[in-house]
Design an enzyme around this catalytic site. Structure first.
Site, short mmCIF file in Angstrom:
data_model
loop_
_atom_site.label_atom_id
_atom_site.label_comp_id
_atom_site.label_asym_id
_atom_site.label_seq_id
_atom_site.Cartn_x
_atom_site.Cartn_y
_atom_site.Cartn_z
N PRO A 158 -19.43 6.65 -15.53
CA PRO A 158 -19.70 6.29 -16.86
C PRO A 158 -20.07 4.62 -16.89
CG PRO A 158 -17.12 6.31 -16.42
CD PRO A 158 -17.89 6.94 -15.22
N PRO A 159 -21.15 4.28 -17.46
CA PRO A 159 -21.46 2.80 -17.59
C PRO A 159 -20.46 2.18 -18.39
CG PRO A 159 -23.34 4.06 -18.78
CD PRO A 159 -21.91 5.22 -18.12
N CYS A 160 -19.79 1.22 -17.64
CA CYS A 160 -18.53 0.33 -18.42
C CYS A 160 -18.82 -1.01 -18.42
CB CYS A 160 -17.53 0.68 -17.47
SG CYS A 160 -16.95 2.40 -17.46
N GLN A 161 -20.02 -1.65 -18.38
CA GLN A 161 -20.50 -3.02 -18.31
C GLN A 161 -19.75 -3.88 -19.27
OE1 GLN A 161 -22.66 -0.64 -19.11
NE2 GLN A 161 -24.34 -0.54 -17.79
N GLY A 162 -19.48 -3.25 -20.44
CA GLY A 162 -18.87 -4.26 -21.19
C GLY A 162 -17.45 -3.66 -21.78
#
Ligand SMILES: C[S@@+](CC[C@H](N)C(=O)[O-])C[C@H]1O[C@@H](n2cnc3c(N)ncnc32)[C@H](O)[C@@H]1O
Length: 346
Positions: free
Chosen positions: A80-84
């Protein structure tokens, strides 16, 4: 015959992570991503799986179970994209940016697989002074999983790339997962070993290789394959060719005359692969990293090799989209090592 474990890949992209599990003899039943091109690639290459285009933000796992008649899920994998990640104090809050992680959690909670693998950027472990990591451990513990986590360097696992990624492996049976040990520490695969058999110029999709493989790695990536896809070069401006022509194998903007240092205002600009070392982390197509010998950026096929995708894995969509799919992926050979190791715990 040994049992094949069923896997669901969330945020599957083109399916680099899935590919590793398939090569380790798992049965990837489903891949989900909201990106149409990536799912087209996923479906083209994973004939025994079903890739579906869907937004995971609000997707109900029960609906997926019913619609695809899913009986048994042994593993859920995904990045899961968790950049921020947004946190308040020591907690991941119910903020919009965290919802994708929460979706992964929701699917694991619903299907209750024997285990899961969650991949992410390495700094997820230090975000908020470790608060993000602690919350992940707690969230999954609350639904019955014991997590072990680690940062792995792809070049330690026969991938010609110094790409680092964090992996969280959760097991329902409370066993301590021991991560695979590096297999190529003193004999890392170099970028030359990875791509030196691919020509300077474009090849039309489906053309035969122009020369024989020059390394064991190249033979492995060809895997008996006879034809090349996704090897269309980028035609740069004369000025770009002239400037990159001044940078030696393994060099960067510092090798240019001072007045050219500022021509691209990022410090990764004008970087060439080093033919005698694994590649740096390949990007998603920003065109700052060049071939170690040719005055152009690597092709999609060369980038795919650096990611350890075999040549039979074909990328669909526009060239821009293909670069992004390759650059986003978990290197299949790295995924395969993790997949093989997890089998001992299922
Ligand atoms: C890092 S990439 C995954 C790469 C993949 N694990 C692989 O090995 O090829 C993250 C993916 O999340 C997908 N994504 C982002 N937001 C999403 C959403 N709301 N629903 C579904 N997929 C999403 C992106 O399209 C992207 O393909």
């Amino acid at each position: 015959m040994s049992k094949k474990y069923n896997v669901i890949d969330l945020f599957c992209g083109c399916g680099g992570l899935s590919q590793g599990f398939i090569e380790a003899d798992y049965n990837v039943i489903l891949g989900i991503d909201h990106w149409k091109d990536a799912i087209e690639t996923f479906n083209y290459n994973h004939k025994n799986s079903k890739g579906i285009v869907a937004d995971l933000l609000n997707l109900d796992p029960q609906e997926i179970k019913t619609r695809y008649a899913i009986e048994n899920v042994d593993l859920i994998v995904g990045g899961p994209p968790c950049q921020g990640f947004s946190i308040a104090g020591k907690r991941i809050i119910d903020d919009e940016r965290n919802q994708l992680y929460k979706s992964f959690l929701r699917f694991v909670d619903y299907f209750k697989p024997k285990g899961f693998v969650m991949e992410n950027v390495p700094n997820i472990l230090s975000m908020g002074n470790g608060a993000v990591k602690s919350q992940i451990l707690k969230d999954f513990k609350d639904i019955g999983y014991k997590i072990n986590y680690n940062k792995l360097l792809a070049s330690d696992f026969a991938v010609p790339q110094n790409r680092r990624r964090a992996f969280f492996v959760g097991l329902k049976n409370s066993l301590e997962f021991e991560f695979p040990k590096p297999i190529t520490t003193d004999n890392k695969i170099t970028s030359e070993e990875a791509i030196s058999d691919l020509p300077k110029d474009s090849l039309e999709d489906g053309c035969q290789y122009t020369i024989n493989p020059k390394s064991v790695f190249q033979r492995e990536m060809r895997n008996g394959n006879k034809v090349v896809f996704n090897h269309q070069i980028t035609n740069h401006s004369e000025k770009t060719v002239e400037i990159i022509g001044m940078v030696p194998d393994g060099g960067n903007y510092k090798d240019l005359p001072k007045e050219l240092h500022e021509t691209r205002k990022v410090n990764i600009a004008w970087t060439r692969l080093n033919s005698k070392k694994p590649s740096f982390t390949i990007d998603t197509g920003h065109r700052h990293h060049f071939h170690y010998e040719f005055n152009r950026v690597p092709t999609v096929r060369e980038s795919a090799r650096i990611q350890s995708f075999r040549d039979e894995f074909i990328f669909c969509g526009s060239k821009t989209s293909q670069y992004k799919q390759v650059g986003n992926a978990v290197p299949p050979l790295l995924a395969k090592e993790i997949a093989l190791k997890i089998k001992n715990y299922l």
